[in-house]
Design a protein around this motif. Structure first.
Motif, PDB file in Angstrom:
ATOM      1  N   LEU A   1       0.830  -1.204   0.000  1.00 26.64           N
ATOM      2  CA  LEU A   1       0.000   0.000   0.000  1.00 26.64           C
ATOM      3  C   LEU A   1       0.866   1.255   0.000  1.00 26.64           C
ATOM      4  O   LEU A   1       0.574   2.230  -0.708  1.00 26.64           O
ATOM      5  CB  LEU A   1      -0.927  -0.013   1.219  1.00 26.64           C
ATOM      6  CG  LEU A   1      -1.821   1.216   1.398  1.00 26.64           C
ATOM      7  CD1 LEU A   1      -2.742   1.403   0.201  1.00 26.64           C
ATOM      8  CD2 LEU A   1      -2.639   1.088   2.690  1.00 26.64           C
ATOM      9  N   ASP A   2       1.942   1.238   0.773  1.00 22.34           N
ATOM     10  CA  ASP A   2       2.859   2.383   0.790  1.00 22.34           C
ATOM     11  C   ASP A   2       3.429   2.649  -0.605  1.00 22.34           C
ATOM     12  O   ASP A   2       3.583   3.806  -1.010  1.00 22.34           O
ATOM     13  CB  ASP A   2       4.007   2.126   1.771  1.00 22.34           C
ATOM     14  CG  ASP A   2       3.561   2.182   3.230  1.00 22.34           C
ATOM     15  OD1 ASP A   2       2.578   2.887   3.520  1.00 22.34           O
ATOM     16  OD2 ASP A   2       4.193   1.513   4.069  1.00 22.34           O
ATOM     17  N   CYS A   3       3.746   1.584  -1.324  1.00 22.62           N
ATOM     18  CA  CYS A   3       4.263   1.753  -2.688  1.00 22.62           C
ATOM     19  C   CYS A   3       3.208   2.365  -3.597  1.00 22.62           C
ATOM     20  O   CYS A   3       3.501   3.243  -4.411  1.00 22.62           O
ATOM     21  CB  CYS A   3       4.714   0.405  -3.248  1.00 22.62           C
ATOM     22  SG  CYS A   3       6.304  -0.147  -2.613  1.00 22.62           S
ATOM     23  N   LEU A   4       1.993   1.897  -3.451  1.00 24.40           N
ATOM     24  CA  LEU A   4       0.912   2.402  -4.301  1.00 24.40           C
ATOM     25  C   LEU A   4       0.604   3.869  -4.026  1.00 24.40           C
ATOM     26  O   LEU A   4       0.086   4.572  -4.898  1.00 24.40           O
ATOM     27  CB  LEU A   4      -0.346   1.554  -4.093  1.00 24.40           C
ATOM     28  CG  LEU A   4      -0.241   0.094  -4.565  1.00 24.40           C
ATOM     29  CD1 LEU A   4      -1.470  -0.701  -4.131  1.00 24.40           C
ATOM     30  CD2 LEU A   4      -0.085   0.029  -6.077  1.00 24.40           C
ATOM     31  N   THR A   5       0.932   4.317  -2.823  1.00 25.85           N
ATOM     32  CA  THR A   5       0.669   5.719  -2.467  1.00 25.85           C
ATOM     33  C   THR A   5       1.943   6.556  -2.441  1.00 25.85           C
ATOM     34  O   THR A   5       1.932   7.703  -1.990  1.00 25.85           O
ATOM     35  CB  THR A   5      -0.035   5.798  -1.095  1.00 25.85           C
ATOM     36  OG1 THR A   5       0.744   5.108  -0.109  1.00 25.85           O
ATOM     37  CG2 THR A   5      -1.418   5.174  -1.167  1.00 25.85           C
ATOM     38  N   GLY A   6       3.065   5.972  -2.911  1.00 18.08           N
ATOM     39  CA  GLY A   6       4.294   6.738  -3.079  1.00 18.08           C
ATOM     40  C   GLY A   6       5.066   7.039  -1.813  1.00 18.08           C
ATOM     41  O   GLY A   6       5.775   8.049  -1.744  1.00 18.08           O
ATOM     42  N   GLU A   7       4.977   6.174  -0.811  1.00 22.11           N
ATOM     43  CA  GLU A   7       5.674   6.401   0.458  1.00 22.11           C
ATOM     44  C   GLU A   7       6.805   5.381   0.597  1.00 22.11           C
ATOM     45  O   GLU A   7       6.645   4.317   1.192  1.00 22.11           O
ATOM     46  CB  GLU A   7       4.688   6.300   1.620  1.00 22.11           C
ATOM     47  CG  GLU A   7       3.559   7.322   1.525  1.00 22.11           C
ATOM     48  CD  GLU A   7       2.533   7.173   2.631  1.00 22.11           C
ATOM     49  OE1 GLU A   7       2.949   7.065   3.804  1.00 22.11           O
ATOM     50  OE2 GLU A   7       1.338   7.149   2.323  1.00 22.11           O
ATOM     51  N   ALA A   8       7.953   5.739   0.047  1.00 19.77           N
ATOM     52  CA  ALA A   8       9.070   4.803  -0.041  1.00 19.77           C
ATOM     53  C   ALA A   8       9.614   4.392   1.325  1.00 19.77           C
ATOM     54  O   ALA A   8       9.852   3.201   1.578  1.00 19.77           O
ATOM     55  CB  ALA A   8      10.186   5.412  -0.889  1.00 19.77           C
ATOM     56  N   ASP A   9       9.848   5.351   2.211  1.00 16.85           N
ATOM     57  CA  ASP A   9      10.450   5.033   3.507  1.00 16.85           C
ATOM     58  C   ASP A   9       9.572   4.075   4.311  1.00 16.85           C
ATOM     59  O   ASP A   9      10.056   3.091   4.882  1.00 16.85           O
ATOM     60  CB  ASP A   9      10.690   6.315   4.313  1.00 16.85           C
ATOM     61  CG  ASP A   9      11.776   7.189   3.701  1.00 16.85           C
ATOM     62  OD1 ASP A   9      12.562   6.668   2.879  1.00 16.85           O
ATOM     63  OD2 ASP A   9      11.832   8.388   4.033  1.00 16.85           O
ATOM     64  N   SER A  10       8.289   4.375   4.346  1.00 19.87           N
ATOM     65  CA  SER A  10       7.363   3.517   5.088  1.00 19.87           C
ATOM     66  C   SER A  10       7.261   2.142   4.435  1.00 19.87           C
ATOM     67  O   SER A  10       7.184   1.118   5.123  1.00 19.87           O
ATOM     68  CB  SER A  10       5.985   4.179   5.151  1.00 19.87           C
ATOM     69  OG  SER A  10       5.076   3.372   5.871  1.00 19.87           O
ATOM     70  N   ALA A  11       7.288   2.114   3.108  1.00 14.17           N
ATOM     71  CA  ALA A  11       7.214   0.839   2.388  1.00 14.17           C
ATOM     72  C   ALA A  11       8.396  -0.052   2.737  1.00 14.17           C
ATOM     73  O   ALA A  11       8.241  -1.249   3.006  1.00 14.17           O
ATOM     74  CB  ALA A  11       7.168   1.087   0.884  1.00 14.17           C
ATOM     75  N   LEU A  12       9.584   0.526   2.751  1.00 16.61           N
ATOM     76  CA  LEU A  12      10.787  -0.247   3.066  1.00 16.61           C
ATOM     77  C   LEU A  12      10.769  -0.740   4.509  1.00 16.61           C
ATOM     78  O   LEU A  12      11.179  -1.867   4.805  1.00 16.61           O
ATOM     79  CB  LEU A  12      12.028   0.607   2.806  1.00 16.61           C
ATOM     80  CG  LEU A  12      12.334   0.861   1.322  1.00 16.61           C
ATOM     81  CD1 LEU A  12      13.335   2.000   1.167  1.00 16.61           C
ATOM     82  CD2 LEU A  12      12.866  -0.408   0.666  1.00 16.61           C
ATOM     83  N   GLU A  13      10.278   0.098   5.396  1.00 17.13           N
ATOM     84  CA  GLU A  13      10.208  -0.289   6.809  1.00 17.13           C
ATOM     85  C   GLU A  13       9.238  -1.455   7.005  1.00 17.13           C
ATOM     86  O   GLU A  13       9.545  -2.430   7.706  1.00 17.13           O
ATOM     87  CB  GLU A  13       9.766   0.912   7.646  1.00 17.13           C
ATOM     88  CG  GLU A  13       9.714   0.629   9.141  1.00 17.13           C
ATOM     89  CD  GLU A  13       9.279   1.849   9.943  1.00 17.13           C
ATOM     90  OE1 GLU A  13       8.910   1.675  11.123  1.00 17.13           O
ATOM     91  OE2 GLU A  13       9.296   2.968   9.380  1.00 17.13           O
ATOM     92  N   ASN A  14       8.070  -1.351   6.385  1.00 21.14           N
ATOM     93  CA  ASN A  14       7.081  -2.425   6.520  1.00 21.14           C
ATOM     94  C   ASN A  14       7.545  -3.708   5.836  1.00 21.14           C
ATOM     95  O   ASN A  14       7.332  -4.812   6.354  1.00 21.14           O
ATOM     96  CB  ASN A  14       5.738  -1.977   5.933  1.00 21.14           C
ATOM     97  CG  ASN A  14       4.953  -1.104   6.898  1.00 21.14           C
ATOM     98  OD1 ASN A  14       4.779  -1.447   8.059  1.00 21.14           O
ATOM     99  ND2 ASN A  14       4.484   0.034   6.412  1.00 21.14           N
ATOM    100  N   LEU A  15       8.179  -3.567   4.687  1.00 22.85           N
ATOM    101  CA  LEU A  15       8.663  -4.749   3.980  1.00 22.85           C
ATOM    102  C   LEU A  15       9.786  -5.427   4.764  1.00 22.85           C
ATOM    103  O   LEU A  15       9.847  -6.666   4.840  1.00 22.85           O
ATOM    104  CB  LEU A  15       9.146  -4.364   2.586  1.00 22.85           C
ATOM    105  CG  LEU A  15       9.628  -5.521   1.704  1.00 22.85           C
ATOM    106  CD1 LEU A  15       8.540  -6.577   1.538  1.00 22.85           C
ATOM    107  CD2 LEU A  15      10.078  -5.001   0.341  1.00 22.85           C
ATOM    108  N   LYS A  16      10.652  -4.631   5.356  1.00 20.83           N
ATOM    109  CA  LYS A  16      11.730  -5.195   6.171  1.00 20.83           C
ATOM    110  C   LYS A  16      11.161  -5.998   7.334  1.00 20.83           C
ATOM    111  O   LYS A  16      11.632  -7.102   7.643  1.00 20.83           O
ATOM    112  CB  LYS A  16      12.627  -4.071   6.690  1.00 20.83           C
ATOM    113  CG  LYS A  16      13.811  -4.570   7.510  1.00 20.83           C
ATOM    114  CD  LYS A  16      14.690  -3.408   7.955  1.00 20.83           C
ATOM    115  CE  LYS A  16      15.879  -3.903   8.768  1.00 20.83           C
ATOM    116  NZ  LYS A  16      16.747  -2.769   9.207  1.00 20.83           N
ATOM    117  N   MET A  17      10.131  -5.470   7.979  1.00 17.79           N
ATOM    118  CA  MET A  17       9.502  -6.179   9.087  1.00 17.79           C
ATOM    119  C   MET A  17       8.844  -7.471   8.604  1.00 17.79           C
ATOM    120  O   MET A  17       8.941  -8.518   9.255  1.00 17.79           O
ATOM    121  CB  MET A  17       8.458  -5.282   9.754  1.00 17.79           C
ATOM    122  CG  MET A  17       7.724  -5.953  10.912  1.00 17.79           C
ATOM    123  SD  MET A  17       8.838  -6.477  12.255  1.00 17.79           S
ATOM    124  CE  MET A  17       9.325  -4.871  12.905  1.00 17.79           C
ATOM    125  N   ALA A  18       8.186  -7.409   7.440  1.00 16.43           N
ATOM    126  CA  ALA A  18       7.544  -8.607   6.888  1.00 16.43           C
ATOM    127  C   ALA A  18       8.570  -9.700   6.613  1.00 16.43           C
ATOM    128  O   ALA A  18       8.322 -10.890   6.858  1.00 16.43           O
ATOM    129  CB  ALA A  18       6.792  -8.252   5.604  1.00 16.43           C
TER     130      ALA A  18
END
Length: 214
Positions: free
Chosen positions: A158-175
């Protein structure tokens, strides 16, 4: 004067010989009557027609999208399956289309309570482009189940779809920390196309290139 006894043929000898010939002839006839081997099948679907093969390929693609819960795209591909010549595949596609339509319905009338229900609603909202509602539901799911890797993965998408790179990387790292297989899923997930040029994304998905542990 003695007479030489005539040698007689065994009764029915010639008949037995004829019967043997007839039996062999019957076997040959049976062999001749055997038809060609049945056409190749998969799951009861004949694969002789190239159009059916293409239809089956499309159906497999739709199933892959369905299992990834990308229902909007899965619906489009399933509708393409309906255009093919195989009635069997078309019937299967209709079954999945009904499920997809159910999953994509707005769930305002529902009252999700568990983490999984919030997650399902969040994914449904993502699939129809309702980002704010998707984030609200996924945040509730994460709060209720902070160690659910699939929730963090969905938030990263979802972060990627809304253009939020930092949050996307943080959530993906946790996953990935919660479930290492998510690293391999993300490598082929088009939802992360937004991060393809980000070196942090490459480091996260391909740690072996830098000698890092996952």
């Amino acid at each position: 004067m003695r007479y030489m006894a005539k040698v007689r043929k065994a009764p029915g000898g010639s008949a037995r010989h004829a019967t043997g010939v007839g039996h062999a002839s019957s076997k040959l006839q049976k062999k001749k009557n055997l038809g060609p081997p049945p056409p190749p099948q998969r799951g009861g679907v004949e694969l002789v027609d190239p159009r059916v093969q293409e239809q089956l390929k499309t159906y497999d693609e739709a199933l892959g999208l369905f299992h990834q819960q990308k229902f909007s795209r899965a619906k489009q591909v399933l509708e393409d399956v309906l255009k093919g010549p195989s009635k069997e595949l078309a019937d299967r596609a209709r079954v999945h289309l009904k499920i997809v339509d159910q999953r994509m319905k707005p769930t305002q009338e529902q009252n999700p309570r568990s983490a999984e229900e919030h997650y399902q609603r969040g994914v449904a909202m993502m699939n129809i482009g309702r980002w704010d509602e998707a984030r609200e539901s996924l945040d509730k799911a994460r709060k209720a189940a902070p160690k659910a890797d699939h929730v963090h993965y969905a938030l990263a998408a979802l972060d990627c779809l809304t253009g939020e790179a930092d949050s996307a990387l943080e959530n993906l790292k946790m996953a990935i920390q919660l479930r290492a297989e998510n690293r391999y899923h993300a490598r082929n997930d088009e939802d992360f196309a937004f991060l393809q040029e980000d070196p942090r994304f490459t480091e996260l998905l391909y740690p072996e290139k830098d000698g890092l542990a996952g």
